[in-house]
Structure formats: structure tokens, C-alpha cells
Design a protein around this motif. Structure first.
Motif, PDB file in Angstrom:
ATOM      1  N   ILE A  10       0.638  -1.191   0.070  1.00 18.06           N
ATOM      2  CA  ILE A  10      -0.087   0.033  -0.022  1.00 18.06           C
ATOM      3  C   ILE A  10       0.870   1.180  -0.082  1.00 18.06           C
ATOM      4  O   ILE A  10       0.569   2.288  -0.896  1.00 18.06           O
ATOM      5  CB  ILE A  10      -0.919  -0.005   1.391  1.00 18.06           C
ATOM      6  CG1 ILE A  10      -1.993  -1.203   1.262  1.00 18.06           C
ATOM      7  CG2 ILE A  10      -1.763   1.297   1.221  1.00 18.06           C
ATOM      8  CD1 ILE A  10      -2.895  -1.506   2.392  1.00 18.06           C
ATOM      9  N   ALA A  68       0.659   3.656  -3.398  1.00 17.41           N
ATOM     10  CA  ALA A  68      -0.501   4.829  -3.178  1.00 17.41           C
ATOM     11  C   ALA A  68       0.489   5.988  -2.852  1.00 17.41           C
ATOM     12  O   ALA A  68       1.039   6.277  -1.641  1.00 17.41           O
ATOM     13  CB  ALA A  68      -1.237   4.706  -2.053  1.00 17.41           C
ATOM     14  N   GLU A 126      -2.828  10.759  -4.645  1.00 15.18           N
ATOM     15  CA  GLU A 126      -3.659   9.567  -4.961  1.00 15.18           C
ATOM     16  C   GLU A 126      -4.701   9.136  -4.039  1.00 15.18           C
ATOM     17  O   GLU A 126      -4.524  10.001  -2.652  1.00 15.18           O
ATOM     18  CB  GLU A 126      -2.755   8.439  -5.369  1.00 15.18           C
ATOM     19  CG  GLU A 126      -1.709   8.689  -6.655  1.00 15.18           C
ATOM     20  CD  GLU A 126      -1.271   7.508  -7.051  1.00 15.18           C
ATOM     21  OE1 GLU A 126      -1.095   7.247  -8.304  1.00 15.18           O
ATOM     22  OE2 GLU A 126      -0.580   6.573  -6.053  1.00 15.18           O
ATOM     23  N   VAL A 131      -6.503   5.881  -1.851  1.00 15.73           N
ATOM     24  CA  VAL A 131      -6.621   4.420  -1.585  1.00 15.73           C
ATOM     25  C   VAL A 131      -8.223   4.060  -1.059  1.00 15.73           C
ATOM     26  O   VAL A 131      -8.676   4.788  -0.436  1.00 15.73           O
ATOM     27  CB  VAL A 131      -5.803   3.928  -0.318  1.00 15.73           C
ATOM     28  CG1 VAL A 131      -5.933   2.526  -0.197  1.00 15.73           C
ATOM     29  CG2 VAL A 131      -4.299   4.111  -0.521  1.00 15.73           C
ATOM     30  N   CYS A 171      -2.791   1.847   4.874  1.00 18.24           N
ATOM     31  CA  CYS A 171      -3.692   2.927   4.596  1.00 18.24           C
ATOM     32  C   CYS A 171      -3.019   4.244   5.384  1.00 18.24           C
ATOM     33  O   CYS A 171      -2.581   5.232   4.796  1.00 18.24           O
ATOM     34  CB  CYS A 171      -4.966   2.873   4.849  1.00 18.24           C
ATOM     35  SG  CYS A 171      -5.665   1.840   3.407  1.00 18.24           S
ATOM     36  N   ALA A 189       0.357   5.374   4.366  1.00 15.52           N
ATOM     37  CA  ALA A 189       0.763   5.894   3.003  1.00 15.52           C
ATOM     38  C   ALA A 189       0.419   7.284   2.837  1.00 15.52           C
ATOM     39  O   ALA A 189      -0.025   7.762   3.704  1.00 15.52           O
ATOM     40  CB  ALA A 189      -0.343   5.132   2.113  1.00 15.52           C
ATOM     41  N   ALA A 199      -1.052   8.666   0.570  1.00 16.58           N
ATOM     42  CA  ALA A 199      -2.455   9.189  -0.106  1.00 16.58           C
ATOM     43  C   ALA A 199      -3.477   9.351   0.691  1.00 16.58           C
ATOM     44  O   ALA A 199      -3.440   9.013   2.033  1.00 16.58           O
ATOM     45  CB  ALA A 199      -2.579   7.923  -1.124  1.00 16.58           C
ATOM     46  N   THR A 222      -7.291   8.306   1.804  1.00 21.77           N
ATOM     47  CA  THR A 222      -8.017   7.034   2.135  1.00 21.77           C
ATOM     48  C   THR A 222      -9.517   7.336   2.056  1.00 21.77           C
ATOM     49  O   THR A 222      -9.949   8.054   2.695  1.00 21.77           O
ATOM     50  CB  THR A 222      -7.729   6.380   3.310  1.00 21.77           C
ATOM     51  OG1 THR A 222      -6.064   6.192   3.172  1.00 21.77           O
ATOM     52  CG2 THR A 222      -8.391   4.960   3.244  1.00 21.77           C
ATOM     53  N   GLY A 258      -5.259   5.829  -8.109  1.00 18.84           N
ATOM     54  CA  GLY A 258      -5.858   5.344  -6.936  1.00 18.84           C
ATOM     55  C   GLY A 258      -5.442   3.698  -7.003  1.00 18.84           C
ATOM     56  O   GLY A 258      -4.989   3.112  -7.912  1.00 18.84           O
ATOM     57  N   LEU A 259      -5.782   3.307  -5.672  1.00 17.99           N
ATOM     58  CA  LEU A 259      -5.576   1.831  -5.408  1.00 17.99           C
ATOM     59  C   LEU A 259      -6.794   1.235  -4.639  1.00 17.99           C
ATOM     60  O   LEU A 259      -6.975   1.945  -3.729  1.00 17.99           O
ATOM     61  CB  LEU A 259      -4.453   1.667  -4.878  1.00 17.99           C
ATOM     62  CG  LEU A 259      -3.870  -0.018  -4.132  1.00 17.99           C
ATOM     63  CD1 LEU A 259      -3.573  -0.730  -5.183  1.00 17.99           C
ATOM     64  CD2 LEU A 259      -2.784   0.155  -2.977  1.00 17.99           C
ATOM     65  N   VAL A 303      -7.967   2.522 -12.154  1.00 16.02           N
ATOM     66  CA  VAL A 303      -7.383   2.363 -10.634  1.00 16.02           C
ATOM     67  C   VAL A 303      -6.763   0.936 -10.551  1.00 16.02           C
ATOM     68  O   VAL A 303      -7.565   0.048 -10.958  1.00 16.02           O
ATOM     69  CB  VAL A 303      -8.672   2.676  -9.456  1.00 16.02           C
ATOM     70  CG1 VAL A 303      -8.157   2.343  -8.225  1.00 16.02           C
ATOM     71  CG2 VAL A 303      -9.210   4.141  -9.778  1.00 16.02           C
TER      72      VAL A 303
END
Length: 425
Positions: free
Chosen positions: A113, A117, A121, A123, A137, A140, A142, A144, A167-168, A196
């Protein structure tokens, strides 16, 4: 120290205090728990391979050949021939170009992750994902978006709000406390539409579902559309450690960017060799997967006869939602006294008001043992003052608990999307 004692006392009063129990001997269907023989119904040794003679022998031989520990991280001197053999075998098993070993599933999820991410971006994480995904998350860079459990419409709404951003999507395949399976085909289709990436944690799917036990991703027919599959060696494969299956380019990215891979000692050779032997057994004896699935059905049928509500679970994990944490713990203790170990799971592992007994079958359980377990749990519930017929499906219990916190919105509010703190620990 006074504050610590007060906190511990508070946990005890709430029924949330935990203590470690001691099991003597290997993780078979029957074990000795704190000196008492019991039927084990809460182990993740799903295929019964942790104590299989071939797996034990492989681990022992590896200890003599390569030593007990790897001695260093994978990028220093910790990559041995046994690691490479298992990675090649796992890649073949998962129909992927490459596989990469990690020290644990927790480390693998954090590494994937945080590597995939980046800043700006998003998640997208199922609200019932495992704690390792949640922590990934949080670590990261990013934002969420926590979407409602298995709710593809809510996920689609979140993606529309973040249109144009990378995104992821990350989800468990089999949810460890509910025993249900993520709608993987729908998630993959949606992710493809929005450009994504998708990562799926097959911790409780590998060896348990799909053709040859390849997992829920294979069962859904989306192996070629999932970017990263995370798996564990510590559950159905009976060893310890984890892996990531992906293409060669993704593997090289993780080797060079996943901090939990770069800065952790390589998995110990005995565990790696044991997992390799377990994979060979799985290939030789695919009927173990069929037996595991059949045993899940047997346990659900027997629990239903005792009046328990078991709707929702379709896998080897069967939750019995009790609701109150103290009562769940009481039923657990009474069941142990009667010879069945079915662990009580309480907040924060599960949402408030959904404390449960989390039952897990093994391929090595017999029908008679599962019938015995259901009867013991029924009697324990009655003795605790909880009638099995009073139970509710796990999804309904979860919805009721959420409703107590706030009135459910008719549509996702604009302020909701990127709030990791909505996700339970």
C-alpha cells in the motif's frame, strides 16, 4: 502505573480484556489448552498442514541445511536458494510472472500500500479490511476512502469524487471475521473503468477457495486483472511469512520501494521450506480444499440445527454473532469447560455490538467433531442465558451497530470520502 492499572480494569469491566492461552503440541483438530484437552475450532491451519509429517520434515531438513535464521534482509545477504525456489513455485501457483516473499502478511500489506499509493492519490479500502491494510493506509502518503463493506455502489461514488486522481483499491478476498467473500469481479470492472489499480489480500482465500486452492481471485476469474495479490504462508499453508504475486515490473518496484521488505530480515529457511512442502501437498491432494469447503457447510448445517443464525458466511470461517462482549466471552469459557475452544472476538477487532465467536474449520476435522462442537456451543449459549434463536446475521448486526452511532445517510455525504478514522482498528 496507576493509569495503566485503571485502563486494564476498565477493559475487564467492559469484557474486552484479553489474555494469551497456552496450547501444548501441534495445531491439530484436538489440542491441549492450558492443560485441558479440547477440540480446536479457532485455528487458521485450514488444510491441516502445519503438523503434516512432510511439512515438518521439510522444515527440519531446511534448518540443518540453511540454519534457523536468514541472517539479513533480502537485499543484503538474506536471499537464499530456498527463498527463490518458493517464490518461483508461488508465482506458478498464482499464475503470475513473479512472487516476492515478505516476513509476514502485515509487512506485505504495509509494503504494497505504501509503495503503490503516493501523494495526491487515493486508496479505496473496504471498511472491514484487516488491521494490516488499515495501518498500510494510515502510513501511505495518499488519502483514503473507506467504502461500506462490499458496497460497490459506494465504492463507485468515491471513485467519481476523485476522478482524474490515481488510485488503489485494496480489499480482503475472504473477510476474516465474517467469512464472506468480496465482490471481486465487480470491483475489478469498476477499477478498470476508472483506471485504478487493484490489490487483493488472499490471506484467508489462498488454499481455501478456487481451482486447486488458488484463491478467491481465481474463483472469480480475474487473475489477469488484479495488479497485486497478497497471500500468507501462515494459514492454509501451515508455515509463516507472506508473499506478493504480480508482474515482473511490479515486483521490481516493491523490491526497491517497500520499506517493510527492504528493512526486514528475510523469512527463516525452515518456515520457507515448510511452505514449499505444503504447496506440493496442495498440488498432490487438491481434495483437501474440497474437504475444507464441505466441512464449512457441515458446521453451518449443524449450528443451524442448534438454532444459531449463520447466514452470510460461505467459507471456512463461520461467525456466531452474540452482540455483548461479556456474554460472548462467557459462552467461550463455558464451551472450553465442555471441551471446545471457539475464541470470542470483541471490539476493536469487530464493531461495537457485534462481539462473536469466530469459528474456523479445518480440512482435518471430522463431521462427528463438528457436530459435537455445534451441540456444545448450543448448550454453552443456553447456560450463559443467551438463546441461539435470538441471534442475527452478521450483516444485520453490523448495520444495527452502525445505526446506533448515527442516522444512516440516504447518500454518501461529501465530507465522508477520505476519512481513514472511520475504519475500525
Amino acid at each position: 502505573m496507576t493509569e495503566i492499572h485503571e485502563r486494564l480494569q476498565e477493559l475487564k469491566e467492559l469484557g474486552l480484556y484479553r489474555r494469551m492461552r497456552m496450547i501444548s503440541g501441534p495445531q491439530g483438530p484436538r489440542v491441549v489448552l492450558d492443560g485441558k484437552p479440547v477440540l480446536l475450532l479457532c485455528s487458521n491451519n485450514y488444510l491441516g498442514l502445519a503438523d503434516h509429517p512432510r511439512v515438518r520434515e521439510a522444515a527440519a531438513d531446511a534448518a540443518m541445511r540453511w540454519g534457523v535464521g536468514a541472517g539479513a534482509s533480502r537485499l543484503v545477504s538474506g536471499t537464499m536458494t530456498v527463498h527463490r525456489r518458493l517464490e518461483e513455485r508461488l508465482a506458478d501457483f498464482k499464475r503470475a510472472q513473479a512472487a516476492l516473499l515478505f516476513g509476514s502478511g502485515y509487512l506485505a500489506n504495509i509494503g504494497v500500500i505504501t509503495s503503490l499509493a503516493g501523494p495526491d492519490e487515493v486508496v479505496y479500502s473496504d471498511e472491514l479490511n484487516h488491521a494490516s491494510i488499515i495501518d498500510g493506509c494510515r502510513l501511505a502518503r495518499a488519502e483514503t476512502f473507506v467504502y461500506r463493506h462490499a458496497d460497490v455502489e459506494h465504492l463507485a461514488w468515491g471513485m467519481r469524487q476523485a476522478e482524474g486522481r490515481g488510485g488503489l483499491v485494496v480489499t480482503d478476498s475472504v473477510f476474516s471475521m465474517d467469512g464472506d467473500v468480496a465482490p471481486l469481479a465487480e470491483i475489478v470492472e469498476l477499477a478498470g473503468h476508472h483506471g485504478v489499480r487493484v490489490a487483493v489480500d488472499e490471506a484467508h482465500g489462498t488454499g481455501c477457495l478456487g481451482p486447486g486452492g488458488r484463491g478467491a481471485v481465481a474463483e472469480a476469474g480475474v487473475e489477469d486483472e488484479v495488479d497485486v495479490i497478497i497471500g500468507t504462508l501462515s494459514k492454509a499453508l501451515g508455515a509463516y511469512g507472506a508473499f506478493v504475486a504480480c508482474d515482473q515490473t511490479m515486483a521490481q518496484l516493491l523490491v526497491n520501494s517497500a520499506r517493510s521488505f527492504i528493512f526486514s530480515t528475510a523469512p527463516p529457511p525452515p518456515a520457507v521450506a515448510g511452505a514449499l512442502a505444503a504447496l506440493e501437498l496442495l498440488a498432490d491432494q487438491p481434495q483437501r480444499v474440497e474437504k475444507l469447503q464441505a466441512n464449512g457447510d457441515v458446521l453451518r448445517d449443524e449450528l443451524a440445527r442448534e438454532g444459531f443464525e449463520v447466514a452470510g458466511s460461505t467459507t471456512q470461517i463461520v461467525p456466531l454473532v452474540i452482540g455483548d462482549a461479556k456474554q460472548a466471552m462467557r459462552i467461550c469459557e463455558l464451551a472450553i469447560e465442555r471441551g471446545v475452544f471457539a475464541q470470542a472476538i470483541r471490539p476493536p477487532t469487530v464493531p461495537e455490538g457485534t462481539s462473536r465467536l469466530r469459528l474456523a474449520v479445518m480440512a482435518s476435522h471430522t463431521k462427528a467433531e463438528l457436530r459435537e462442537a455445534a451441540q456444545v456451543l448450543g448448550r454453552a449459549a443456553l447456560q450463559a442465558g443467551w438463546r441461539p434463536g435470538e441471534g442475527v446475521p452478521v450483516a444485520a448486526a453490523r448495520d444495527a451497530a452502525a445505526a446506533k452511532e448515527s442516522d444512516p445517510p440516504t447518500q454518501p455525504p461529501p465530507t465522508q470520502p477520505f476519512d481513514i478514522e472511520r475504519q475500525a482498528a
